[in-house]
Scaffold this active site. Structure first.
Site, short mmCIF file in Angstrom:
data_model
loop_
_atom_site.label_atom_id
_atom_site.label_comp_id
_atom_site.label_asym_id
_atom_site.label_seq_id
_atom_site.Cartn_x
_atom_site.Cartn_y
_atom_site.Cartn_z
N ARG A 177 0.85 -1.19 0.00
CA ARG A 177 0.00 0.00 0.00
C ARG A 177 0.88 1.24 0.00
NH1 ARG A 177 -3.45 -2.31 -1.67
NH2 ARG A 177 -5.53 -2.75 -0.88
N HIS A 217 -0.30 0.77 -9.56
CA HIS A 217 -1.05 -0.11 -8.64
C HIS A 217 -1.64 -1.28 -9.44
CE1 HIS A 217 -3.38 -0.28 -4.60
NE2 HIS A 217 -3.30 -1.49 -5.13
C1 OXD Z 1 -5.60 -5.50 -3.37
C2 OXD Z 1 -5.08 -4.52 -4.33
O1 OXD Z 1 -5.76 -5.19 -2.20
O2 OXD Z 1 -5.06 -4.80 -5.55
O3 OXD Z 1 -5.86 -6.65 -3.78
O4 OXD Z 1 -4.69 -3.43 -3.95
#
Ligand code: OXD
Length: 313
Positions: free
Chosen positions: A228, A276
């Site tokens: 994250r 991402h």
């Molecule tokens: C997840 C993402 O949490 O793709 O799967 O960020």
């Protein structure tokens, strides 16, 4: 038990395929009917609008379509219903591909070769062996363990760090605050796959990066974050790259997403940016297990992969 309807609310994803596959077995709606909708018994969500779940008095469970569930804990109207996160080989496979790809690229000096190619330079730097490099994975959950197994098979040494330091065959594991510095000191390539919780926010900061092993065959320490963005401090990563604390970084996640066009990370010669995209949730693989869990729950079986609300993962 009456089946009820499913609320599907997946911001940032195209809901069409999710809708199609879920509605093969249950009625699916994209919004509650009115301020309280007792007909909805499950929610399948990603970054749902705040307070929407609070309008579902008969909610039995909330299914996150991603592995991370931090988006749910941002909702001030999060109901008491159990939260189920995705645990799927398909998702773990995508993440393993990404981690192996980025570790291999740093190991085989992809950044150096790309810059040499741009300048038409024919030069072979010294080659090193995978066994001389320690990859340290922060977050040894399902995704971290799958990546660790693949890296071990490729011959890398693998360290793991987590809250408890749960053992894993072939991996040197470290746990908790006391284990963090020894873990970092033994790590050349840091892979971040932690969940984002109040305890992990901002953990990838300059002080932590400073503890990585820089005197290694790679010629410096490397960071790979596919967890994250708010685990890291973007400015600290730039500082670390610019003063030699870090040699290179592969970043799939950022404090602010999409990464602002003004961010110096975009153009940094030793940063590899992806949007991402390390592991995308694919409804073709994730819907069937969700529907099976709903059926099993209605037969009286317990839900699996339920999030610990206190730990927030
Ligand atoms: C997840 C993402 O949490 O793709 O799967 O960020």
């Amino acid at each position: 038990m009456d089946k009820g309807r499913i609320l599907l609310s997946v911001t940032g994803f195209n809901p069409q395929r999710w809708h199609e596959l879920l509605s093969a077995q249950r009625e699916v709606v994209l919004a509650p009917d009115g301020p309280a909708d007792p007909s909805i018994t499950y929610a399948v969500v990603w970054k749902q609008p705040p307070n929407i779940l609070a309008r579902l008095p008969n909610l039995r469970a909330v299914f996150s379509i991603g592995a991370g569930v931090d988006h749910l804990f941002n909702d001030p109207g999060l109901p008491e219903a159990p939260i189920v996160r995705v645990v799927a080989d398909n998702l773990a496979g995508h993440m393993t591909d990404y981690i192996v790809w980025r570790v291999m690229d740093h190991h085989r000096q992809g950044m150096l070769y790309r810059s040499q190619q741009n300048k038409k330079i024919w030069h072979e730097p010294p080659q090193r062996a995978a066994e001389d490099i320690s990859v340290g994975i922060m977050g040894l959950g399902q995704l971290g363990r799958a990546a660790a197994r693949a890296l071990l098979a490729l011959g890398f040494r693998v360290n793991g760090w987590g809250r408890t330091g749960r053992p894993m065959e072939g991996v040197e594991t470290f746990g908790g605050e006391a284990g963090l510095v020894p873990f970092l000191n033994a790590t050349d390539i840091l892979v971040v796959l932690l969940p984002l919780t109040p305890a992990t926010r901002g953990i990838v900061n300059y002080k932590v990066l400073r503890q990585l092993r820089r005197a290694n065959g790679l010629g410096g320490a490397v960071l790979i974050n596919a967890g994250r963005g708010r685990l890291q401090k973007d400015a600290d990563i730039l500082r670390a790259l610019d003063d030699g604390t870090l040699k290179e970084a592969s970043l799939d996640v950022f404090e602010v997403e999409p990464l602002p066009k003004t961010s110096p990370l975009w153009a940094h010669p030793r940063v590899f940016v992806t949007p991402h995209a390390a592991a995308t949730s694919d409804p073709a693989h994730l819907v069937a297990p969700m529907l099976a869990q709903m059926d099993a729950f209605e037969r009286g079986e317990p839900l699996r992969n339920v999030v610990d609300r206190q730990m927030q993962y």
